[in-house]
Design a protein around this motif. Sequence first.
Motif, PDB file in Angstrom:
ATOM      1  N   SER A  63       0.833  -1.214   0.000  1.00 45.75           N
ATOM      2  CA  SER A  63       0.000   0.000   0.000  1.00 45.75           C
ATOM      3  C   SER A  63       0.862   1.256   0.000  1.00 45.75           C
ATOM      4  O   SER A  63       0.509   2.266  -0.617  1.00 45.75           O
ATOM      5  CB  SER A  63      -0.949   0.001   1.205  1.00 45.75           C
ATOM      6  OG  SER A  63      -0.267   0.235   2.426  1.00 45.75           O
ATOM      7  N   ILE A  64       2.011   1.207   0.658  1.00 52.86           N
ATOM      8  CA  ILE A  64       2.931   2.351   0.667  1.00 52.86           C
ATOM      9  C   ILE A  64       3.504   2.563  -0.730  1.00 52.86           C
ATOM     10  O   ILE A  64       3.566   3.696  -1.232  1.00 52.86           O
ATOM     11  CB  ILE A  64       4.061   2.136   1.693  1.00 52.86           C
ATOM     12  CG1 ILE A  64       3.496   2.059   3.116  1.00 52.86           C
ATOM     13  CG2 ILE A  64       5.104   3.245   1.597  1.00 52.86           C
ATOM     14  CD1 ILE A  64       4.504   1.606   4.160  1.00 52.86           C
ATOM     15  N   ALA A  65       3.911   1.463  -1.380  1.00 55.92           N
ATOM     16  CA  ALA A  65       4.455   1.566  -2.736  1.00 55.92           C
ATOM     17  C   ALA A  65       3.412   2.122  -3.698  1.00 55.92           C
ATOM     18  O   ALA A  65       3.725   2.932  -4.585  1.00 55.92           O
ATOM     19  CB  ALA A  65       4.935   0.196  -3.210  1.00 55.92           C
ATOM     20  N   LEU A  66       2.145   1.715  -3.524  1.00 51.75           N
ATOM     21  CA  LEU A  66       1.071   2.229  -4.369  1.00 51.75           C
ATOM     22  C   LEU A  66       0.853   3.715  -4.124  1.00 51.75           C
ATOM     23  O   LEU A  66       0.703   4.496  -5.079  1.00 51.75           O
ATOM     24  CB  LEU A  66      -0.215   1.447  -4.103  1.00 51.75           C
ATOM     25  CG  LEU A  66      -1.484   1.945  -4.808  1.00 51.75           C
ATOM     26  CD1 LEU A  66      -1.309   1.939  -6.320  1.00 51.75           C
ATOM     27  CD2 LEU A  66      -2.682   1.091  -4.400  1.00 51.75           C
ATOM     28  N   ASN A  67       0.836   4.118  -2.853  1.00 56.83           N
ATOM     29  CA  ASN A  67       0.674   5.541  -2.533  1.00 56.83           C
ATOM     30  C   ASN A  67       1.801   6.379  -3.134  1.00 56.83           C
ATOM     31  O   ASN A  67       1.587   7.534  -3.525  1.00 56.83           O
ATOM     32  CB  ASN A  67       0.623   5.743  -1.018  1.00 56.83           C
ATOM     33  CG  ASN A  67      -0.682   5.271  -0.415  1.00 56.83           C
ATOM     34  OD1 ASN A  67      -1.702   5.217  -1.087  1.00 56.83           O
ATOM     35  ND2 ASN A  67      -0.660   4.924   0.859  1.00 56.83           N
ATOM     36  N   ASN A  68       2.996   5.773  -3.215  1.00 57.28           N
ATOM     37  CA  ASN A  68       4.142   6.467  -3.806  1.00 57.28           C
ATOM     38  C   ASN A  68       4.142   6.388  -5.332  1.00 57.28           C
ATOM     39  O   ASN A  68       5.019   6.960  -5.981  1.00 57.28           O
ATOM     40  CB  ASN A  68       5.453   5.878  -3.275  1.00 57.28           C
ATOM     41  CG  ASN A  68       5.704   6.216  -1.818  1.00 57.28           C
ATOM     42  OD1 ASN A  68       5.059   7.104  -1.261  1.00 57.28           O
ATOM     43  ND2 ASN A  68       6.632   5.507  -1.189  1.00 57.28           N
ATOM     44  N   LYS A  69       3.179   5.641  -5.895  1.00 59.15           N
ATOM     45  CA  LYS A  69       3.073   5.435  -7.351  1.00 59.15           C
ATOM     46  C   LYS A  69       4.370   4.860  -7.919  1.00 59.15           C
ATOM     47  O   LYS A  69       4.838   5.264  -8.988  1.00 59.15           O
ATOM     48  CB  LYS A  69       2.701   6.744  -8.062  1.00 59.15           C
ATOM     49  CG  LYS A  69       1.357   7.307  -7.630  1.00 59.15           C
ATOM     50  CD  LYS A  69       1.008   8.578  -8.388  1.00 59.15           C
ATOM     51  CE  LYS A  69      -0.332   9.135  -7.936  1.00 59.15           C
ATOM     52  NZ  LYS A  69      -0.702  10.381  -8.642  1.00 59.15           N
ATOM     53  N   ASN A  70       4.911   3.885  -7.209  1.00 61.43           N
ATOM     54  CA  ASN A  70       6.175   3.266  -7.613  1.00 61.43           C
ATOM     55  C   ASN A  70       5.893   1.863  -8.158  1.00 61.43           C
ATOM     56  O   ASN A  70       5.761   0.903  -7.409  1.00 61.43           O
ATOM     57  CB  ASN A  70       7.123   3.202  -6.401  1.00 61.43           C
ATOM     58  CG  ASN A  70       8.538   2.811  -6.795  1.00 61.43           C
ATOM     59  OD1 ASN A  70       8.758   2.009  -7.697  1.00 61.43           O
ATOM     60  ND2 ASN A  70       9.515   3.379  -6.096  1.00 61.43           N
TER      61      ASN A  70
END
Length: 260
Positions: A63-70
């Motif tokens: 979810s953190i990676a998604l929020n960072n759009k990575n």
Amino acid sequence: MAKTSSISPKKQQDQLTDQLYLAVQTNNVAAAARLIAQGADAKWSHTCRFDKGDTKPNESLLSIALNNKNTDMMRLLIKHGANTKFRTIAGIVQTNDNEIIVQYESLLRQAAKIDDPVFAEILIKNGAPINDEEAEGANGTALFDAVAQGCLKTAALLLENGAHPGACALPTREFMNGRFNMRQIPLGEAVRRGDYDMTCLLLHYGAAQYINDDIRTTLIHLAAEGTNKPLEAMLLETPQDLNEAFQLIQFRNPDWARHL
């Protein structure tokens, strides 16, 4: 003789996972890959327990990676077992009976609010559920969120992968009153926003055109509230006219034609 300090495998993994958390937060894909190779847990997540006084956020590394759009980080974590079905907390609502309702939101719903469909595409290809009310959260669907944000390419991707064009989003107040509102369905939201291309896309995929809600609001009523006269006229056209309109928006939006 000096004692040699030892650390348990579990403690060592926890320390590596803490470092992985920081690597994901800072978009350091190379460091994340190295830490996972050393034993860090790419599947790490935290599920908040409000009933136990927990105040930490409901989150996962994915979810953190998604929020960072990575996207590179997302693919790395999923490759090593990250759960695409994880849900974050969208909000907490208190009912008239003082019952606390936690509103969850799937990772796919978060991705649906991004106009670039690559994020939703990664999740769908790796098992993120579509049309699963329990997984997505009872207060909305991924398709409704894409429509509400005007993310045409992402909406096209979701529909092509089986999202129900008439799936109803239920804001808490409407849900508690037990009433159906035209603004709760993707087509009603698209018309309310005056989004001609989105409306045509939903009609192409079979969204019901001739319906009304509990207070007899129709799509024509919603269209008339706005200033998009071509949209209002399109809703009165024949199926053949609608097919020609859909071909036109495909011509105007070739970058998402691959999803159709």
